[in-house]
Write a protein that holds these residues in place. Structure first.
Motif, short mmCIF file in Angstrom:
data_model
loop_
_atom_site.label_atom_id
_atom_site.label_comp_id
_atom_site.label_asym_id
_atom_site.label_seq_id
_atom_site.Cartn_x
_atom_site.Cartn_y
_atom_site.Cartn_z
N ARG A 20 0.60 -1.66 -0.50
CA ARG A 20 -0.53 -0.16 -0.46
C ARG A 20 0.93 0.93 -0.13
N LYS A 21 2.36 1.67 0.50
CA LYS A 21 2.45 1.96 0.01
C LYS A 21 3.93 1.98 -0.63
N SER A 22 4.33 3.16 -1.61
CA SER A 22 4.94 3.43 -2.46
C SER A 22 5.83 4.71 -2.55
N CYS A 23 5.59 5.48 -1.77
CA CYS A 23 6.57 7.19 -1.54
C CYS A 23 6.45 7.72 0.12
N THR A 24 7.16 8.10 0.93
CA THR A 24 7.67 8.58 2.07
C THR A 24 7.63 10.08 1.14
N GLU A 146 -5.41 13.42 -2.26
CA GLU A 146 -6.25 11.54 -1.94
C GLU A 146 -4.97 10.44 -2.56
N ASP A 147 -5.28 11.05 -3.95
CA ASP A 147 -4.26 9.48 -4.09
C ASP A 147 -2.51 9.79 -3.60
N GLU A 152 1.19 6.56 0.24
CA GLU A 152 2.12 6.96 1.39
C GLU A 152 1.27 5.77 2.04
N GLY A 153 0.59 5.31 2.36
CA GLY A 153 -0.02 4.61 3.07
C GLY A 153 -1.28 4.56 3.85
N ALA A 154 -2.18 5.69 3.98
CA ALA A 154 -2.47 6.38 4.74
C ALA A 154 -4.06 5.55 4.07
N ILE A 155 -4.75 5.04 4.99
CA ILE A 155 -5.87 4.35 4.32
C ILE A 155 -7.20 5.82 4.49
N ASP A 156 -8.18 5.17 3.77
CA ASP A 156 -9.19 6.12 3.60
C ASP A 156 -10.63 4.80 4.28
N PHE A 178 -3.20 11.03 6.19
CA PHE A 178 -2.03 11.63 6.52
C PHE A 178 -1.53 13.15 7.62
N ILE A 179 -2.41 13.27 7.49
CA ILE A 179 -2.23 14.85 8.38
C ILE A 179 -2.31 13.97 9.90
N LYS A 180 -2.60 13.13 10.41
CA LYS A 180 -2.26 12.95 11.81
C LYS A 180 -1.37 12.11 11.53
#
Length: 216
Positions: A20-24, A146-147, A152-156, A178-180
């Motif tokens: 789920r995460k491909s970016c940081t 949102e994308d 970043e691995g943040a979940i909706d 992601f903000i959290k």
């Protein structure tokens, strides 16, 4: 190509392992001052070798006054993930290392079944996750979409807020979550410098999973 360490917390390690995460996003340091807020781009050719690979911020598109900063990671770099780790206490274990991100660490053992060590102290030989940097760019933190937050691995969690598997205390879009995530990684004393509300400049580092390089 350079081989470098990168730290991720347990939640983000799981996101990488789940695909789920491909970016940081990592902080641009030092941040450009309030005058140099025009992004000029990366220096690819310069008589000053120290400037090559740096990113320039100008007062405007034509300004001769430029502030340079260099990212820690570049496209083509190979990164080994440092995560919370430990040695099995059980003498019957055939594992040399165990990792806090593994579900068995939560469900199969008590928290004191292993002596956990901070990710920053994890040796390279213990690394099990290897990443290849595919792209690096600069943007303001609040420009994340949102994308981008999902990458970043943040979940909706809006689709499963009433699911028994839902672990969250309220409804979030990926961007809101992601903000959290971001503010939790910032020291409280630094929130007024690097927190979400300040909207700092960040490196957006995209990566893909790869094999451990031979001979490493």
């Amino acid at each position: 190509m350079a081989i470098k360490p990168i730290l991720f917390n347990t939640e983000m390690v799981r996101a990488i392992m789940d695909g789920r995460k491909s970016c940081t996003r990592r902080m641009v340091k030092p941040q450009p001052n309030e005058k140099h807020t025009y992004p000029l781009g990366f220096v690819t050719d310069s008589t000053e070798k120290k400037d090559v690979g740096c990113f320039g911020f100008g007062i405007n598109e034509y300004s001769g006054s430029i502030q340079y900063t260099k990212p820690q990671y570049h496209p083509g770099d190979i990164l080994y993930v440092r995560e919370t780790w430990g040695h099995p206490i059980s003498l019957n274990s055939d594992k040399q290392y165990v990792f806090r991100a593994d579900k068995i660490a939560e469900s199969g053992f008590k928290n004191d079944s292993h002596i956990w060590h901070p990710s920053i102290h994890m040796p390279k030989e213990a690394a099990r996750i290897w990443l290849k940097v595919t792209n690096v760019r600069v943007e303001r933190l609040q420009d994340i979409t949102e994308d981008g937050a999902e990458a970043e691995g943040a979940i909706d969690n809006r689709g499963f807020i009433h699911s028994p598997e839902n672990e969250y205390d309220r409804i979030y879009t990926a961007r809101e979550y992601f903000i959290k995530i971001w503010d939790r990684t910032i020291k409280k004393s630094d929130l007024d410098i690097y927190g979400w509300d300040v909207n700092p400049w960040v490196w957006v580092i995209e990566f893909e999973r790869c094999e451990k390089p031979q001979g490493v």
